[in-house]
Design a protein around this motif. Structure first.
Motif, short mmCIF file in Angstrom:
data_model
loop_
_atom_site.label_atom_id
_atom_site.label_comp_id
_atom_site.label_asym_id
_atom_site.label_seq_id
_atom_site.Cartn_x
_atom_site.Cartn_y
_atom_site.Cartn_z
N LYS A 92 0.84 -1.18 0.00
CA LYS A 92 0.00 0.00 0.00
C LYS A 92 0.88 1.24 0.00
N PRO A 93 0.68 2.17 -0.94
CA PRO A 93 1.54 3.35 -1.00
C PRO A 93 1.47 4.19 0.27
N VAL A 94 2.63 4.74 0.64
CA VAL A 94 2.72 5.67 1.75
C VAL A 94 3.18 7.00 1.17
N PRO A 95 2.40 8.07 1.27
CA PRO A 95 2.80 9.34 0.66
C PRO A 95 4.19 9.79 1.13
N TYR A 96 4.94 10.37 0.22
CA TYR A 96 6.27 10.84 0.59
C TYR A 96 6.15 12.07 1.49
N PRO A 97 7.11 12.23 2.38
CA PRO A 97 7.07 13.38 3.29
C PRO A 97 7.37 14.68 2.55
N PRO A 98 7.07 15.81 3.14
CA PRO A 98 7.37 17.09 2.49
C PRO A 98 8.87 17.29 2.33
N ASN A 99 9.24 18.03 1.30
CA ASN A 99 10.65 18.38 1.04
C ASN A 99 11.52 17.17 0.71
N VAL A 100 10.92 16.09 0.25
CA VAL A 100 11.70 14.93 -0.14
C VAL A 100 12.54 15.27 -1.37
N LYS A 101 13.70 14.68 -1.47
CA LYS A 101 14.61 14.96 -2.58
C LYS A 101 14.52 13.87 -3.65
N ASN A 102 14.94 14.24 -4.86
CA ASN A 102 15.05 13.28 -5.95
C ASN A 102 16.34 12.46 -5.80
N VAL A 103 16.42 11.35 -6.52
CA VAL A 103 17.63 10.54 -6.56
C VAL A 103 17.95 10.18 -8.00
N LEU A 104 19.19 10.38 -8.39
CA LEU A 104 19.73 9.88 -9.65
C LEU A 104 20.86 8.92 -9.31
N MET A 105 20.66 7.65 -9.64
CA MET A 105 21.65 6.60 -9.34
C MET A 105 22.34 6.20 -10.63
#
Length: 646
Positions: free
Chosen positions: A116-129
């Motif tokens: 079940k999806p859990v909304p991301y918290p505010p100010n979450v950052k992107n990731v480039l791997m």
């Protein structure tokens, strides 16, 4: 060697569900028809096509246009359009090109549960791997001048460079199964090209690293070699990667992109591309291990303006970044480059950029470490044997080719990073750049990876998080493990730690975040003290390699190995023990070295990461009386750690 600047050029190709379904679905072999209902509908001569890729494309299209076609094969230029039930095999191992019209395989297994999806918290950052296959830390930012890596060096100057980063297994599939799940190899039980973590008896319900981000309604997109091909199947699509209607704000209509893979519509698209040194008319120089390509001739052969696999992967990643920008949601984008994996295929401009073979130094220490157990070494496949090293001139040729391939990958990395800059996303994106394991370039008469030695398990690792001021322009000698990447990226992106139980109950993700290093906090007495690695071997004689007995056995199972080697690295020492393997219990026989096993101790007091000859393990000190207490202490650390995972 003069500094060389390469023009950054990108041709953006749109990847979508529609284009995925119209692409030719190619792998390199097909199993026989299992139900006896297969028929050849048509036989078409494709020998006049300009190359194998063009012939395969045409053969695939012939299948697409035939109402009864379910599969096709291309062998020696002859296309066979077929009907019936055919089963695609893993890529590799034969010379036949093949594919299917409807590439969704049937299965009786239960689907992987969707959390079940859990909304991301505010100010979450992107990731480039950005993952690079077979890359050792012989880069400019690490103090080396053998490769031309201005883009990776710039990334390092803007982030934190880890000079002592280690993988848990010096082989592609096991290493990636480990750090892409945050679990050590003894937990994944993936040790070669046989098993993977998604098997029902291992971790079918585990959440992978990208899947963890996806579970927080973060967009996850991927291209290239992130997981090892088919381990798990289809790059772990659809579990790890977002896919859906563009009107869904959580997803985009973008399948995973991987040339040379097995397709799974609509989740994986397999664009055509050139994987190695096959187009002989365009090769300026080279042999089976490497080739210097004239790109103009390749383009004239109808292979497009960006025919090489890594160009396709780069282009797809650039497109993903632009589409993620348009979507506006936080993202996790993975990009896996193949080079410098063999063969060292690269455009001529990158061969021109590095020093010629005549000016490329061979390894200083080209013999196995004095006093090392036989199980520690194996034939590397470049010629020579245990008692005879590859001649220095030939070693220099191979090394120059590796350096050219690394420089080519740097160019592709630069194009991906430029896309991040062009979209204005650099300042809100964690960039992680790393190799999947180390590589020996003739040191210890060892070529490739597949050892427990320092050069086999040490990798380049750079993390850029520009909003953390203390992380900019830093070189850290803190010991870090690849298994901790999962925890670290969740930490730096602003997600709850996986072990918190918020969205991963009972997952037992291992490792620990080293985000504190970027925040300028020194490790305490118990943090990042050790790095652990392991590798199995079998006794199997190979006349082609001087009748040497040791084989890493890439396709063996748990009942086949003869030895398992366990290794631990601390601030100064590398210590390894090779134990006999219980083929029934599938466990090491602790304390039993047998005829080929034993212990190894190597001193790295003056190894600062800027000299591969210094980093080479040279003399086994395990029998030296003055180091008896060091051996006793590290032996206990090693056993305490590895026994706890069995």
């Amino acid at each position: 060697m003069a500094a060389v600047m390469f023009m950054l050029h990108v041709v953006v190709v749109t990847w979508s569900a529609a284009s995925a379904q119209s692409q030719c679905h190619m792998i390199s072999c097909m199993e026989t028809n299992k139900h006896g209902n297969g028929n050849v509908l048509d036989v078409i001569n494709m020998t006049k096509k300009s190359n194998n890729t063009a012939a395969a494309e045409a053969c695939c299209q012939a299948c697409q246009s035939h109402a009864e076609c379910s599969a096709w094969t291309l062998n020696s230029g002859i296309c066979r359009v077929k009907s019936g039930d055919w089963v695609l095999a893993k890529a590799g191992g034969c010379s036949t090109w093949s594919g299917t019209k409807a590439a969704v395989p049937t299965t009786t297994e239960a689907p992987i549960p969707t959390p079940k999806p859990v909304p991301y918290p505010p100010n979450v950052k992107n990731v480039l791997m950005i993952l690079v296959d077979d890359l050792r830390p012989e880069l400019g930012i690490y103090g080396h001048n053998t490769t031309v890596t201005p883009n990776i060096d710039k990334l390092g100057s803007e982030g934190t460079v880890f000079t002592r980063a280690y993988v848990q297994f010096a082989f592609c599939a096991p290493s990636r199964n480990s750090f892409m799940t945050g679990r050590r190899p003894d937990r994944t039980t993936c040790f070669n090209f046989v098993d993977h973590f998604r098997e029902a008896s291992i971790g079918k319900t585990w959440m992978s690293l990208p899947e963890y981000f996806k579970s927080h309604e973060i967009l996850t997109l991927g291209a290239g070699k992130l997981f090892h091909p088919m381990l798990p199947p289809y790059n772990d699509a659809p579990a790890s990667w977002s896919y859906g209607d563009a009107s869904d704000p959580n997803k985009l209509n973008l399948p995973y992109v991987n040339p040379g893979d097995t397709p799974l519509e609509p989740f994986v698209t397999v664009p055509p591309g050139l994987s190695g040194c096959t187009e002989t008319e365009a090769i300026i120089e080279g042999d089976g291990h490497w080739c210097n390509y004239n790109m103009t001739i390749l383009e004239q052969k109808g292979l497009g303006t960006q025919p090489l696999w890594d160009q396709v992967i780069m282009n797809a990643t650039v497109h993903h970044i632009h589409k993620a920008k348009e979507n506006g949601r936080p993202f996790f984008i993975g990009c896996g480059f193949h080079r410098p994996h063999l063969p060292f295929a690269a455009p001529s401009e990158f061969y021109d950029a590095v020093a010629p073979a005549s000016e490329t130094k061979p390894p200083k220490y080209d013999r196995p470490p004095t006093g090392s157990p036989m199980a520690a070494w194996h034939p590397g496949g470049f010629g020579g044997d245990y008692n005879n090293s590859v001649p220095p001139k030939q070693a220099s040729v191979f090394r120059r080719a590796y350096y050219a391939a690394v420089s080519y990958t740097d160019h592709n990395v630069g194009l991906v990073l430029q896309a991040l800059e062009d979209t204005g996303l650099s300042n809100s994106t964690v960039v992680i750049f790393m190799g999947d394991h180390g590589w020996q370039l003739g040191e210890m008469n060892e070529w490739r990876k597949m050892t427990n030695w320092e050069l086999g398990v040490r990798v380049p690792l750079i993390v850029r998080a520009p909003w953390i001021a203390t992380s900019v322009g830093v070189k850290s000698n803190v010991i870090v493990e690849a298994v901790s990447i999962f925890q670290t990226l969740a930490d730096l992106a602003g997600l709850p730690p996986p072990e918190s139980g918020v969205s991963l109950p009972a997952q037992n993700v291992q490792g620990s975040s080293f985000g504190y290093v970027l925040r300028g906090i020194k490790p305490n007495a118990t943090q990042n003290v050790y790095a652990f690695s392991q590798f199995p071997k079998i006794v199997a004689f190979f006349k082609g390699y001087g009748n040497q007995p040791w084989d890493p056995c890439t396709k063996c199972n748990l009942s086949t190995w003869d030895y398992m080697g366990y290794s631990v690295r601390n601030d100064r020492w590398r210590y390894t023990e090779w134990f006999l393997w219980n083929k029934t219990a599938h466990l090491p026989i602790w304390g039993a070295f047998g005829a080929g096993g034993g212990a190894e101790l190597y001193d790295h007091l003056f190894d600062y990461g800027a000299d591969m000859d210094v980093a080479t393990d040279k003399v086994n000190l395990v029998e030296e009386p003055q180091y008896a207490q060091v051996v006793a202490n590290l032996s206990k650390v090693l056993k305490d750690h590895f026994q706890s995972d069995h």
